[in-house]
Motif scaffolding. Sequence first.
Motif, PDB file in Angstrom:
ATOM      1  N   UNK A 176       0.921  -1.320   0.063  1.00  0.00           N
ATOM      2  CA  UNK A 176       0.045  -0.211   0.010  1.00  0.00           C
ATOM      3  C   UNK A 176       0.831   1.248  -0.146  1.00  0.00           C
ATOM      4  N   UNK A 177       1.924   1.310   0.971  1.00  0.00           N
ATOM      5  CA  UNK A 177       2.762   2.584   1.084  1.00  0.00           C
ATOM      6  C   UNK A 177       3.315   2.680  -0.147  1.00  0.00           C
ATOM      7  N   UNK A 178       4.281   1.764  -0.738  1.00  0.00           N
ATOM      8  CA  UNK A 178       4.953   1.798  -2.052  1.00  0.00           C
ATOM      9  C   UNK A 178       3.992   2.211  -3.176  1.00  0.00           C
ATOM     10  N   UNK A 179       2.787   1.784  -3.023  1.00  0.00           N
ATOM     11  CA  UNK A 179       1.898   2.211  -4.315  1.00  0.00           C
ATOM     12  C   UNK A 179       1.659   3.853  -4.214  1.00  0.00           C
ATOM     13  N   UNK A 180       1.565   4.029  -2.954  1.00  0.00           N
ATOM     14  CA  UNK A 180       1.196   5.653  -2.578  1.00  0.00           C
ATOM     15  C   UNK A 180       2.649   6.532  -2.845  1.00  0.00           C
TER      16      UNK A 180
END
Length: 134
Positions: A53-57
């Motif tokens: 999730x964080x890497x996508x954001x």
Amino acid sequence: MIETFEQAKAVLQDTDEEERIRVHAAEFLAENGTAEAANLLVAALDNDDYGVHWAASEGLAAMGETALPAMLRALVAADCSPRVIHGAKHAFHTSSSLTVREETKGIVAAMHGPAQTIGVMQVANELMIKLSIS
């Protein structure tokens, strides 16, 4: 080692793959910088693995204006999850594009309101109309 767009896409979407490898796939897609990569990263915002999730954001933020249409489309979807809203908020707030940061201030403000989902949908839809995004 991820070497192609298709390989990164497959790894990112494989929920049985290790989180760290899926994070690497998200980073690879962000570097690709295409609208298709943005769509894949937006879908990854709703991932149970926080690292993904964080890497996508972070990837969407780095992509700047290229990622904006995909994020807006996700925010106006009836099934938009709180995780997608959270990830989009971070991407808007930290975007590499001053234009994205300025244009999405209203959406970010709506993300703090009491009717969060409805407010975000309305403001995102208004911005889509303003920017002629379909």
